[in-house]
Enzyme design. Structure first.
Site, PDB file in Angstrom:
ATOM      1  N   CYS A 228       0.868  -1.179   0.000  1.00 53.85           N
ATOM      2  CA  CYS A 228       0.000   0.000   0.000  1.00 53.85           C
ATOM      3  C   CYS A 228       0.904   1.228   0.000  1.00 53.85           C
ATOM      4  CB  CYS A 228      -0.929   0.004   1.206  1.00 53.85           C
ATOM      5  SG  CYS A 228      -2.018   1.453   1.268  1.00 53.85           S
ATOM      6  N   CYS A 239      -6.791   4.465   5.080  1.00 51.58           N
ATOM      7  CA  CYS A 239      -6.763   3.027   5.374  1.00 51.58           C
ATOM      8  C   CYS A 239      -5.884   2.789   6.601  1.00 51.58           C
ATOM      9  CB  CYS A 239      -6.231   2.242   4.175  1.00 51.58           C
ATOM     10  SG  CYS A 239      -4.501   2.589   3.788  1.00 51.58           S
ATOM     11  N   CYS A 241      -3.427   0.318   6.530  1.00 51.59           N
ATOM     12  CA  CYS A 241      -2.390  -0.604   6.048  1.00 51.59           C
ATOM     13  C   CYS A 241      -1.046  -0.385   6.744  1.00 51.59           C
ATOM     14  CB  CYS A 241      -2.240  -0.468   4.535  1.00 51.59           C
ATOM     15  SG  CYS A 241      -3.753  -0.879   3.627  1.00 51.59           S
ATOM     16  N   GLN A 244      -1.234  -1.586  10.309  1.00 50.58           N
ATOM     17  CA  GLN A 244      -1.178  -3.045  10.417  1.00 50.58           C
ATOM     18  C   GLN A 244       0.241  -3.566  10.220  1.00 50.58           C
ATOM     19  OE1 GLN A 244      -4.588  -5.538   8.856  1.00 50.58           O
ATOM     20  NE2 GLN A 244      -4.916  -3.693   7.648  1.00 50.58           N
ATOM     21  N   ARG A 268      -5.742  -3.827  -3.433  1.00 48.96           N
ATOM     22  CA  ARG A 268      -6.450  -5.116  -3.496  1.00 48.96           C
ATOM     23  C   ARG A 268      -6.290  -5.761  -4.865  1.00 48.96           C
ATOM     24  NH1 ARG A 268     -10.585  -2.237  -0.522  1.00 48.96           N
ATOM     25  NH2 ARG A 268     -11.899  -2.176  -2.370  1.00 48.96           N
ATOM     26  N   ASP A 300     -12.179  -7.590  -4.822  1.00 46.44           N
ATOM     27  CA  ASP A 300     -10.830  -7.984  -4.416  1.00 46.44           C
ATOM     28  C   ASP A 300     -10.224  -8.830  -5.527  1.00 46.44           C
ATOM     29  OD1 ASP A 300      -8.485  -8.789  -3.114  1.00 46.44           O
ATOM     30  OD2 ASP A 300      -9.479  -8.948  -1.168  1.00 46.44           O
ATOM     31  N   ARG A 302      -6.966  -9.780  -5.582  1.00 44.85           N
ATOM     32  CA  ARG A 302      -5.719 -10.389  -5.149  1.00 44.85           C
ATOM     33  C   ARG A 302      -5.740 -11.910  -5.286  1.00 44.85           C
ATOM     34  NH1 ARG A 302      -5.277  -7.503   0.634  1.00 44.85           N
ATOM     35  NH2 ARG A 302      -7.520  -7.920   0.494  1.00 44.85           N
ATOM     36  N   THR A 323      -4.446 -11.257  10.873  1.00 41.40           N
ATOM     37  CA  THR A 323      -5.343 -10.791   9.816  1.00 41.40           C
ATOM     38  C   THR A 323      -6.782 -10.721  10.310  1.00 41.40           C
ATOM     39  OG1 THR A 323      -6.036 -11.153   7.516  1.00 41.40           O
ATOM     40  CG2 THR A 323      -5.872 -13.089   8.904  1.00 41.40           C
ATOM     41  N   LYS A 328      -7.699 -14.701   3.025  1.00 38.37           N
ATOM     42  CA  LYS A 328      -6.294 -15.074   3.173  1.00 38.37           C
ATOM     43  C   LYS A 328      -6.182 -16.437   3.857  1.00 38.37           C
ATOM     44  CE  LYS A 328      -4.541 -10.317   3.637  1.00 38.37           C
ATOM     45  NZ  LYS A 328      -3.855  -9.354   4.527  1.00 38.37           N
TER      46      LYS A 328
END
Length: 372
Positions: A228, A239, A241, A244, A268, A300, A302, A323, A328
């Site tokens: 990100c 966000c 990101c 995290q 994403r 999404d 990904r 997460t 994931k």
């Protein structure tokens, strides 16, 4: 490197042709079609090949885009005929300014066709090239069939049999290899190393950041983190990101080390340019999911099989995963990685990201218990 079709080299070449703005030719059962991605489909480019292509032009769009443009009842990718003198700028506007009333009303009564099997592969190529998934395409006149190979060579066009473009994401993840590594001391955790993995199909580069490798136990602390640029580097308030990422490093530094998989899947999976397009749409009132849909993407895009492949190369078999995203977890489970514990992240809520979290909780399987 072998040019055997099983290596996926043809897929890599097709992705790069589109990424660099060149059209490609698809052989679909001896019918030949020229595809121009909407971002690069300039009139002067298309007109270069008028000598060999038929006059009719078509526009191919994804199901998500068709729902916005034509009808919410559409459940498949579609294509439709466009005027020979189509306004290219206007078509590009369909993706960059999709909430303009004129862009919606003009397509409500349009006649469209369900996409063909080979169309799906071309849309996937555009997504893997991080381009808007929409293409102008034209048929090559049948009279050129006998001399098609020489003709395309002379015109600088690459030809692909559509069947060779199947299973793109699988080929991409299978092509990943470790290419370099080095020790990189980080604040509060000097003993860390960076391992760089490259997808030889599609050219993405991913990192495995190993925190305190000597402390890692049988069960490895794991964070799968999608790049990100805005959040990780510039600490964007839209966000969590960056938060995290930093919290995961801190957690691992205090709890037996771990691995952060830093995946080249910005926005994403739609890429940085399309992420900025989505942000622009959000500023006009769309939520994060609708913005992606209006450009033509899934909520999404990904592919976490990439993470499974890298974990396999690292010899990781069991993890505690940091997460809130079940996608994931489900993907790496299917890839044979055991999950012992899930560790939720707790974002800081502000006026800029509140709606982002609200939308993800409401419209996806994102697991987060916060007051939004």
């Amino acid at each position: 490197m072998s040019l055997n079709k099983n290596t996926g080299i043809l897929i890599d070449r097709a992705i790069n042709e589109l990424r660099t703005g060149r059209p490609i030719v698809i052989n679909e059962r001896k019918n030949f079609w020229i595809f121009y991605n909407i971002e690069h489909a300039k009139k002067n480019v298309i007109n270069q090949f008028n000598k060999i292509q038929e006059k009719e032009s078509f526009l191919l769009i994804t199901k998500q885009k068709a729902k916005q443009l034509i009808s919410n009842k559409i459940n498949t990718d579609v294509y439709f005929k466009v005027s020979q003198n189509f306004n290219l700028t206007k078509f590009q506007d369909l993706f960059l300014n999709p909430i303009k009333k004129s862009n919606i009303l003009n397509f409500k009564k349009i006649e469209f066709e369900r996409s063909k099997k080979f169309h799906k592969f071309v849309l996937e190529l555009s997504k893997n090239a991080k381009l808007i998934p929409s293409l102008i395409f034209k048929k090559i006149d049948h009279k050129h069939k006998k001399n098609i190979n020489n003709l395309l060579y002379q015109m600088g066009l690459m030809q692909f049999d559509y069947l060779d473009l199947a299973n793109q994401n699988q080929h991409i993840s299978d092509s990943i290899k470790l290419v370099s590594s080095a020790n990189v001391p980080l604040p509060y955790v000097e003993n860390s190393s960076f391992k760089i993995f490259k997808s030889y199909i599609g050219s993405q580069q991913h990192m495995a950041i190993i925190i305190n490798p000597k402390k890692i136990k049988t069960t490895t602390n794991l964070r799968i983190h999608s790049a990100c640029f805005t959040g990780d580097i510039f600490h964007s308030l839209k966000c969590d990101c960056g938060e995290q990422l930093n919290n995961s490093i801190t957690y691992m530094s205090k709890n037996d080390g771990g691995i952060i998989l830093y995946l080249d899947q910005e926005g994403r999976g739609i890429g940085l340019a399309n992420k900025m397009r989505a942000y622009s749409l959000q500023s006009k009132g769309l939520d994060t999911i609708d913005a992606d849909h209006n450009i033509g993407f899934l909520e999404d895009e990904r592919d976490f099989n990439v993470a499974t492949k890298i974990l396999s190369l690292l010899g990781v078999k069991q993890v505690n995963i940091i997460t809130n995203n079940p996608l994931k977890m489900n993907t790496i489970k299917k890839g044979g990685i055991k999950i012992k514990n899930q560790i939720n992240t707790k974002p800081t809520i502000n006026k800029f990201n509140k709606n982002y979290f609200k939308t993800r909780i409401k419209k996806t399987s994102y697991r987060l218990k916060i007051a939004v």
